[in-house]
Design an enzyme around this catalytic site. Sequence first.
Site, PDB file in Angstrom:
ATOM      1  CG  LEU A  32       8.699   5.995  -6.552  1.00  0.00           C
ATOM      2  CD1 LEU A  32       9.532   7.113  -5.918  1.00  0.00           C
ATOM      3  CD2 LEU A  32       8.983   4.676  -5.865  1.00  0.00           C
ATOM      4  N   GLY A  35       2.309   5.543  -1.010  1.00  0.00           N
ATOM      5  CA  GLY A  35       2.900   4.649  -0.009  1.00  0.00           C
ATOM      6  C   GLY A  35       4.413   4.794   0.023  1.00  0.00           C
ATOM      7  CG  HIS A  36       6.810   3.626  -3.302  1.00  0.00           C
ATOM      8  ND1 HIS A  36       5.940   3.399  -4.344  1.00  0.00           N
ATOM      9  CD2 HIS A  36       7.410   2.441  -3.031  1.00  0.00           C
ATOM     10  CE1 HIS A  36       6.017   2.131  -4.705  1.00  0.00           C
ATOM     11  NE2 HIS A  36       6.895   1.528  -3.932  1.00  0.00           N
ATOM     12  CD  GLN A 153       9.344  -6.893   0.106  1.00  0.00           C
ATOM     13  OE1 GLN A 153       9.389  -7.415  -0.985  1.00  0.00           O
ATOM     14  NE2 GLN A 153       9.151  -5.585   0.255  1.00  0.00           N
ATOM     15  CB  SER A 185      -0.295  -2.209  -4.938  1.00  0.00           C
ATOM     16  OG  SER A 185       0.402  -3.033  -5.846  1.00  0.00           O
TER      17      SER A 185
HETATM   18  O1  PAF Z   1       8.911  -4.252  -2.250  1.00  0.00           O
HETATM   19  C1  PAF Z   1       9.599  -4.047  -3.272  1.00  0.00           C
HETATM   20  O2  PAF Z   1       9.382  -3.081  -3.994  1.00  0.00           O
HETATM   21  C2  PAF Z   1      10.700  -5.030  -3.623  1.00  0.00           C
HETATM   22  O3  PAF Z   1      10.357  -6.327  -3.273  1.00  0.00           O
HETATM   23  C3  PAF Z   1      12.056  -4.649  -3.027  1.00  0.00           C
HETATM   24  C4  PAF Z   1      12.034  -4.685  -1.505  1.00  0.00           C
HETATM   25  C5  PAF Z   1      12.446  -3.254  -3.485  1.00  0.00           C
HETATM   26  C6  PAF Z   1      13.137  -5.618  -3.497  1.00  0.00           C
HETATM   27  O4  PAF Z   1      13.242  -5.619  -4.885  1.00  0.00           O
END
Ligand code: PAF
Length: 296
Positions: A32, A35-36, A153, A185
């Site tokens: 993490l 961003g998270h 995504q 990232s």
């Molecule tokens: O973005 C991510 O960290 C992954 O692709 C996710 C959405 C947790 C799926 O494993």
Amino acid sequence: MEVTDSPDRLRAACDEARTAGVVGLVPTMGALHAGHARLLAQARKETSFAVLSIFVNPLQFDSAGDLDAYPRTLDHDLDVASQAGCALAFVPSEAAVYPDGPTEVTVDPGPLGERLEGRSRPGHFRGVLTVVAKLLHLAGPARAYFGEKDAQQLALVRRMAADLDEPVTIVGCPTVREPDGLALSSRNARLTREQRRAAPVLFEALSDAAVRVRSGERSADVLRAEMARAIGAGPLAQLDYVAVVDERSWEDVAEIHAPSRALAAARFGQTRLIDNLLLPWPDGRTVHNTNAQGGA
Ligand code: PAF
């Protein structure tokens, strides 16, 4: 904060929390960063029961080397989650998520899943959508939070949720950047010092495209060529792709006549980075994520 590795416990805790409020799910693969933390903060603000999942999903990696090299920092992650006010951290083993090995039934991401990231990483989005669908089914009706850094995504998760009638609201959250523009990232930790210095070229090329649009440039070919030139000229960057797509359809555009997104991917040594920027539209105004439901 409760920590569980049990899918049954995740389901039960979310069912119980829903009797009194709203569940907010933040799916991650751990490692993490700020961003998270932002996704968690937004989930905390908008829901009454914020759940973090941490699972490095083997199904979405196309190389064993990349899967092995993915950073794993569980103690740190749990600290971040608990400081962010998370109620539950779901940290399952591979056997808990895929008890019979990789699932035979998977989620087909459709044509968009074959383009851009999907072309560079075959099978990636099938793996992403399959695990996200499983997490959404375990959590039940919820708000689910994803970063705009992984814009393709996010777009595919939105399409899956809409096409498969998932009882979930998908919330996109803005990319968090280092002061020099590099998008946060988990993969940044794998950059050498020289690669780290070179990596902001992605954001610089995207920002330059935005400046050109603001100054009246409408040709997507010009924008793509300039982005490719700038990234190609950057030290240590091996360009994978640049693209300019319509924000809603994700089709390549010839001219900027509607909200459009510029994207870029490049390798810095063994580390592959991606970034993207919504281009200004119309006439100098930046349209923030037109698809977002509650996110910017
Ligand atoms: O973005 C991510 O960290 C992954 O692709 C996710 C959405 C947790 C799926 O494993």
